[in-house]
Design a protein around this motif. Sequence first.
Motif, PDB file in Angstrom:
ATOM      1  N   SER A 288      64.804  16.649  -3.773  1.00 39.01           N
ATOM      2  CA  SER A 288      65.331  17.995  -3.520  1.00 39.01           C
ATOM      3  C   SER A 288      65.882  18.608  -4.803  1.00 39.01           C
ATOM      4  O   SER A 288      65.735  19.814  -5.022  1.00 39.01           O
TER       5      SER A 288
ATOM      6  N   ASN B 215      66.225  22.991   1.761  1.00 34.87           N
ATOM      7  CA  ASN B 215      67.207  22.684   2.796  1.00 34.87           C
ATOM      8  C   ASN B 215      67.137  21.191   3.075  1.00 34.87           C
ATOM      9  O   ASN B 215      66.072  20.681   3.451  1.00 34.87           O
TER      10      ASN B 215
ATOM     11  N   SER C 221      76.531  19.835  -4.952  1.00 31.13           N
ATOM     12  CA  SER C 221      77.114  20.678  -6.005  1.00 31.13           C
ATOM     13  C   SER C 221      76.104  21.668  -6.583  1.00 31.13           C
ATOM     14  O   SER C 221      76.470  22.526  -7.370  1.00 31.13           O
ATOM     15  N   SER C 222      74.850  21.567  -6.191  1.00 24.87           N
ATOM     16  CA  SER C 222      73.836  22.526  -6.641  1.00 24.87           C
ATOM     17  C   SER C 222      73.726  23.638  -5.603  1.00 24.87           C
ATOM     18  O   SER C 222      74.557  23.769  -4.716  1.00 24.87           O
ATOM     19  N   ARG C 223      72.654  24.404  -5.671  1.00 28.29           N
ATOM     20  CA  ARG C 223      72.470  25.490  -4.708  1.00 28.29           C
ATOM     21  C   ARG C 223      71.687  25.038  -3.474  1.00 28.29           C
ATOM     22  O   ARG C 223      71.298  25.856  -2.644  1.00 28.29           O
ATOM     23  N   ILE C 224      71.452  23.746  -3.325  1.00 27.14           N
ATOM     24  CA  ILE C 224      70.700  23.214  -2.193  1.00 27.14           C
ATOM     25  C   ILE C 224      71.558  23.287  -0.930  1.00 27.14           C
ATOM     26  O   ILE C 224      72.731  22.904  -0.937  1.00 27.14           O
ATOM     27  N   SER C 225      70.957  23.760   0.147  1.00 21.77           N
ATOM     28  CA  SER C 225      71.641  23.813   1.437  1.00 21.77           C
ATOM     29  C   SER C 225      71.555  22.442   2.095  1.00 21.77           C
ATOM     30  O   SER C 225      70.470  21.890   2.241  1.00 21.77           O
TER      31      SER C 225
ATOM     32  N   GLU D 236      63.119  26.928  -2.525  1.00 20.41           N
ATOM     33  CA  GLU D 236      64.245  27.020  -1.598  1.00 20.41           C
ATOM     34  C   GLU D 236      64.280  25.703  -0.839  1.00 20.41           C
ATOM     35  O   GLU D 236      63.330  25.360  -0.127  1.00 20.41           O
TER      36      GLU D 236
ATOM     37  N   ASP E 218      64.490  22.002  -6.356  1.00 17.28           N
ATOM     38  CA  ASP E 218      65.438  23.083  -6.617  1.00 17.28           C
ATOM     39  C   ASP E 218      65.308  23.580  -8.057  1.00 17.28           C
ATOM     40  O   ASP E 218      65.290  24.782  -8.303  1.00 17.28           O
ATOM     41  N   SER E 219      65.184  22.637  -8.999  1.00 20.39           N
ATOM     42  CA  SER E 219      65.076  23.036 -10.411  1.00 20.39           C
ATOM     43  C   SER E 219      63.767  23.772 -10.697  1.00 20.39           C
ATOM     44  O   SER E 219      63.669  24.496 -11.682  1.00 20.39           O
TER      45      SER E 219
END
Length: 195
Positions: A102, A113, A135-139, A111, A106-107
Amino acid sequence: AGAAGSVDEPLLKTHLRESKVLFIVIASDRGLAGGFNIEPERVVQREIEKRAVNTMGISFLDLTHKAAESVFSVIQERKLDTARTVVLCGPGGNGGDGFALSLLLDSSGAEVNVILCSGLPKTEVPSALFRKAVSSRISVTSLEDHAPFVASLLESATLILDCAFGIGQTRELSPELRSVFRHANEAEAFRISVD
């Protein structure tokens, strides 16, 4: 056999240092072979991982990253649609593969989840990768608290990565988990099972 005398055969000698190891797994594709096949595969997989860590000096974190990078390269080579990616993560090493994957997705701008299928990670490497994902933007969503939301994520996904359980999974799945896997299997998304 004693009358044959001594045999000078390299394959029968004990070697002090192993330089290469070959595993031959005999399995079947006939009848009710699942139980017959799964145990030898499980034993060999664990032995390979143990040898990689103990004799080659590869850490479990490195093994996890290598697994994630391998799957990521397949996703890129096949030009799979990662616009709405759902990663099903379990609490063990397979979940760690999912968290690492993930982060790679993400990088790359996907998107992502992540669905926690059986609670928080239970071992060191998956826990560290989980903390990075959070801590990243991953849901990150827990199945236990959000089953209807999880179903809708799976239905709209373009790519589903099953990193919930590995080859060591033997326990009965809960009704909630069976529902998740049913939704994943019925989804239009491209699906990859990672182990």
